[in-house]
Scaffold this motif. Structure first.
Motif, short mmCIF file in Angstrom:
data_model
loop_
_atom_site.label_atom_id
_atom_site.label_comp_id
_atom_site.label_asym_id
_atom_site.label_seq_id
_atom_site.Cartn_x
_atom_site.Cartn_y
_atom_site.Cartn_z
N LEU A 180 0.83 -1.21 0.00
CA LEU A 180 0.00 0.00 0.00
C LEU A 180 0.87 1.26 0.00
O LEU A 180 0.53 2.25 -0.64
CB LEU A 180 -0.92 0.01 1.22
CG LEU A 180 -2.12 -0.95 1.20
CD1 LEU A 180 -2.90 -0.86 2.50
CD2 LEU A 180 -3.04 -0.64 0.03
N ARG A 181 1.97 1.21 0.73
CA ARG A 181 2.89 2.35 0.76
C ARG A 181 3.47 2.60 -0.63
O ARG A 181 3.62 3.75 -1.06
CB ARG A 181 4.01 2.06 1.77
CG ARG A 181 5.12 3.08 1.81
CD ARG A 181 4.75 4.24 2.68
NE ARG A 181 5.81 5.23 2.74
CZ ARG A 181 5.78 6.29 3.52
NH1 ARG A 181 4.73 6.51 4.29
NH2 ARG A 181 6.76 7.15 3.54
N GLU B 32 -6.37 5.90 0.36
CA GLU B 32 -7.74 5.63 0.83
C GLU B 32 -7.78 4.37 1.69
O GLU B 32 -8.38 4.36 2.77
CB GLU B 32 -8.69 5.48 -0.36
CG GLU B 32 -8.92 6.76 -1.15
CD GLU B 32 -9.73 7.78 -0.36
OE1 GLU B 32 -10.51 7.37 0.53
OE2 GLU B 32 -9.56 8.99 -0.60
N LEU B 33 -7.11 3.33 1.20
CA LEU B 33 -7.13 2.06 1.93
C LEU B 33 -6.32 2.18 3.23
O LEU B 33 -6.69 1.58 4.26
CB LEU B 33 -6.56 0.95 1.05
CG LEU B 33 -7.03 -0.49 1.35
CD1 LEU B 33 -8.53 -0.55 1.49
CD2 LEU B 33 -6.54 -1.44 0.28
N ILE B 34 -5.23 2.94 3.22
CA ILE B 34 -4.43 3.15 4.43
C ILE B 34 -5.27 3.87 5.49
O ILE B 34 -5.25 3.51 6.67
CB ILE B 34 -3.14 3.94 4.12
CG1 ILE B 34 -2.19 3.08 3.28
CG2 ILE B 34 -2.44 4.39 5.39
CD1 ILE B 34 -0.98 3.83 2.76
N PHE C 279 -8.48 3.78 5.71
CA PHE C 279 -9.49 2.82 6.18
C PHE C 279 -8.93 1.95 7.30
O PHE C 279 -9.55 1.79 8.36
CB PHE C 279 -9.96 1.95 5.01
CG PHE C 279 -10.72 0.72 5.44
CD1 PHE C 279 -12.05 0.82 5.86
CD2 PHE C 279 -10.12 -0.53 5.45
CE1 PHE C 279 -12.74 -0.31 6.26
CE2 PHE C 279 -10.81 -1.66 5.84
CZ PHE C 279 -12.13 -1.55 6.25
N PHE C 280 -7.73 1.40 7.09
CA PHE C 280 -7.13 0.53 8.10
C PHE C 280 -6.74 1.32 9.35
O PHE C 280 -6.81 0.80 10.47
CB PHE C 280 -5.92 -0.21 7.53
CG PHE C 280 -6.29 -1.40 6.67
CD1 PHE C 280 -6.87 -2.51 7.26
CD2 PHE C 280 -6.07 -1.39 5.32
CE1 PHE C 280 -7.21 -3.61 6.48
CE2 PHE C 280 -6.41 -2.48 4.53
CZ PHE C 280 -6.99 -3.60 5.12
N ASN C 281 -6.31 2.58 9.17
CA ASN C 281 -6.01 3.42 10.34
C ASN C 281 -7.26 3.65 11.18
O ASN C 281 -7.23 3.56 12.42
CB ASN C 281 -5.44 4.77 9.88
CG ASN C 281 -4.00 4.66 9.44
OD1 ASN C 281 -3.29 3.75 9.85
ND2 ASN C 281 -3.57 5.58 8.60
N ALA C 282 -8.39 3.96 10.49
CA ALA C 282 -9.66 4.18 11.21
C ALA C 282 -10.13 2.89 11.88
O ALA C 282 -10.60 2.91 13.03
CB ALA C 282 -10.72 4.69 10.24
N PHE C 283 -10.00 1.77 11.17
CA PHE C 283 -10.37 0.47 11.73
C PHE C 283 -9.54 0.19 12.99
O PHE C 283 -10.05 -0.29 14.01
CB PHE C 283 -10.12 -0.63 10.69
CG PHE C 283 -10.93 -1.88 10.89
CD1 PHE C 283 -11.05 -2.46 12.15
CD2 PHE C 283 -11.56 -2.50 9.84
CE1 PHE C 283 -11.78 -3.62 12.35
CE2 PHE C 283 -12.31 -3.65 10.01
CZ PHE C 283 -12.41 -4.22 11.27
N ASN C 284 -8.25 0.50 12.91
CA ASN C 284 -7.35 0.27 14.03
C ASN C 284 -7.72 1.13 15.24
O ASN C 284 -7.73 0.66 16.38
CB ASN C 284 -5.91 0.57 13.59
CG ASN C 284 -4.89 -0.02 14.52
OD1 ASN C 284 -5.16 -1.01 15.19
ND2 ASN C 284 -3.74 0.60 14.61
#
Length: 538
Positions: free
Chosen positions: A232-233, A241-243, A245-250
């Motif tokens: 992703l990086r 966008e996907l990063i 998403f995972f940050n918010a999920f975390n």
């Protein structure tokens, strides 16, 4: 303003003595309340352990049936279920967001330091375990001790050492990511007839084949999440966008963790109490295997109380016990649950909030550490291997001791972060040095005692590793900032120098009061100084 003398200094009018006492009392009360509010969860968690011990000792005398024991342990079971529920989203999302937030160069460097730290500390732990087993000699004189005398069930371990390490490699690359969330690969064996003997009998051969066992394949999920975060990086703006998403999920997962943490004291109370109620004849076990228990716990105290803090101090030059004092809640959780994975949520929360470790570092290193860093397990596995060798009057040579060290260090990577996860790993060590595995049930009998200090040392190693990486990362950032400032300063000086030379040599800028005469080829340094002095006067 009215003045008065206080300790030789002129100050404003002294307050009334009763008022000062009231202020002091009020200040002490406020400080106590602040301390109590800040450490309320820690106080409740430690109290839960103490109350659980007392409750277990009281209820133990009631001779509960198996069904009643199950009901009594229900609140503790709920805590374990909640902690295990949160492991999968926490590990995957934290590793993806952590790997994606670090640039590739930093990720590679930090990853290399982390792996080196884990390997070195585990090797040191294995050495401590072997040394203590040879000093204390827990198996000498205990030859009469066997499974039947203690009424223990046998543990079946017919797995080959080679297949154990091959399974470790297979689990690193799961064929199905969805299945990896609740199943892992394991080798089993079946006997197939290969040919008929000369007298008409069938000859059988043991052939390995793959099976799926219950239990999360956390090793494969960790590797996938790390590589996916790096990918992703690499995508740049397309992966943002996907990063996010995972940050918010975390972050949402960490909020859930903070809610679960308030149930931890109650759950721990019943976990500890139910374990005391379920104990069989503890006195017989402790007197029979006391030296083994003592050697294992002493190794944990030496490694966790001396070696790991010294390593942390050597890298950071900071007090390690100040760092560890902010982690009492996860240590208590580790002691009660005997699971590194179940302790991971509270460890991440406390490391970030109490010790100020960068979220990118903690969410990258702690899930990996909970999977591969098993210092405490390496100690008790080495003690157990030497104990079983002494029990069977088997003299270990230098090659076998080296095999124990290497195998314990390597196999602890694949040990499951669950209660009694290291028992099967002992079987791998015993197979590697050619010792029977029928005495493993002795380890299983007292594993519930040793596994508590084992898990505490495991999670302590993870936490101190995160602290060391955070310090190294901060030092690297300081060096980079200094280099940038120096380069910027040098660039500015170069620009100023170029402008000054250009102005001096420009014809229009030359002062008409100063006459520059060319120097003779043989003019000395003194003449040069005289001319410069004359020009400066003019």
């Amino acid at each position: 303003m009215e003045k008065c003398e206080l300790n030789g200094h002129t100050v404003s009018k002294c307050p009334e003595s009763s008022g000062s006492v009231k202020c002091e009392k009020k200040g002490c009360k406020n400080r106590f309340m602040d301390f109590f509010r800040r450490n309320l969860l820690v106080i409740l968690t430690v109290s839960g352990v103490l109350v659980g011990v007392g409750l277990g000792m009281i209820i133990r005398k009631m001779d509960l049936t198996r069904a009643q024991m199950t009901y009594f342990a229900f609140p503790g079971e709920m805590l374990l279920r909640m902690l295990k529920m949160i492991i999968l989203p926490l590990v995957v999302c934290s590793l993806i967001s952590g790997a994606a937030s670090l640039d590739t160069r930093s990720l590679g460097k930090l990853g290399g330091i982390a792996v080196s730290y884990f390997l070195v500390t585990t090797l040191i732990a294995s050495s401590i375990g072997v040394a203590l087993a040879f000093i204390i000699k827990p198996g000498v004189g205990a030859g009469a001790l066997n499974t039947n005398s203690l009424s223990l069930e046998s543990v079946s371990t017919d797995k080959e050492t080679t297949d154990s390490f091959l399974d470790l490699a297979r689990n690193l690359f799961p064929s199905n990511l969805v299945a990896a969330a609740f199943r892992s690969y394991a080798t089993d064996y079946k006997n197939i007839s290969v040919k008929t003997g000369t007298n008409g009998t069938l000859l059988y051969q043991k052939v390995p084949y793959g099976t799926e066992t219950d239990g999360m394949n956390i090793l494969g999920l960790v590797l996938f999440a790390m590589v996916f975060g790096v990918a992703l990086r690499k995508l740049g703006s397309e992966g943002e966008e996907l990063i996010r998403f995972f940050n918010a999920f975390n972050e949402a997962t960490m909020v859930l963790v903070s809610w679960i943490m308030w149930y931890v004291p109650l759950g721990i109370m019943f976990l500890v109490g139910s374990k005391i109620v379920e104990m069989e004849d503890v006195v017989l076990l402790v007197t029979s295997l006391g030296k083994y228990i003592f050697a294992s716990i002493l190794g944990h105290l030496i490694h966790g109380g001396i070696v790991l803090p010294l390593i942390y101090f050597a890298f950071t030059r900071k007090n390690p016990f100040t760092f560890l004092s902010g982690l009492i809640t996860p240590f208590t959780t580790a002691f009660a649950t005997c699971s590194s994975s179940a302790t991971l949520p509270s460890m991440m929360k406390c490391v970030e909030e109490n010790n100020g470790v960068d979220k990118r570092i903690s969410r990258f290193i702690l899930p990996i550490g909970a999977t591969v860093n098993m210092d405490g397990a390496a100690i008790f596995q080495c003690v157990a291997a030497v104990f079983i060798a002494q029990l069977n009057n088997h003299e270990l040579n230098a090659g076998q001791i080296f095999t124990i060290l290497v195998t314990a260090t390597a196999s602890s990577v694949g040990a499951a972060g669950i209660p009694a996860g290291g028992i099967i790993t002992i079987a791998i060590i015993l197979e590697a040095i050619g010792l029977p595995t029928n005495d493993l049930s002795l380890m299983l009998a007292v594993d519930w005692i040793v596994d508590r200090t084992t898990t505490v040392v495991n999670v302590e190693g993870d936490a101190l590793g995160a602290g060391i990486l955070h310090h190294i990362n901060e030092e690297e950032q300081k060096k980079l900032r200094q280099q940038e400032e120096e380069e910027q300063g040098a660039h500015e000086l170069a620009e100023v120098k170029v402008e000054a030379v250009a102005n001096v040599q420009a014809d229009g800028e030359t002062s008409p009061l100063v006459t520059h005469r060319p120097l003779a080829p043989d003019s000395s340094c003194a003449n040069l100084l005289d001319k410069e002095g004359m020009e400066s006067v003019l």
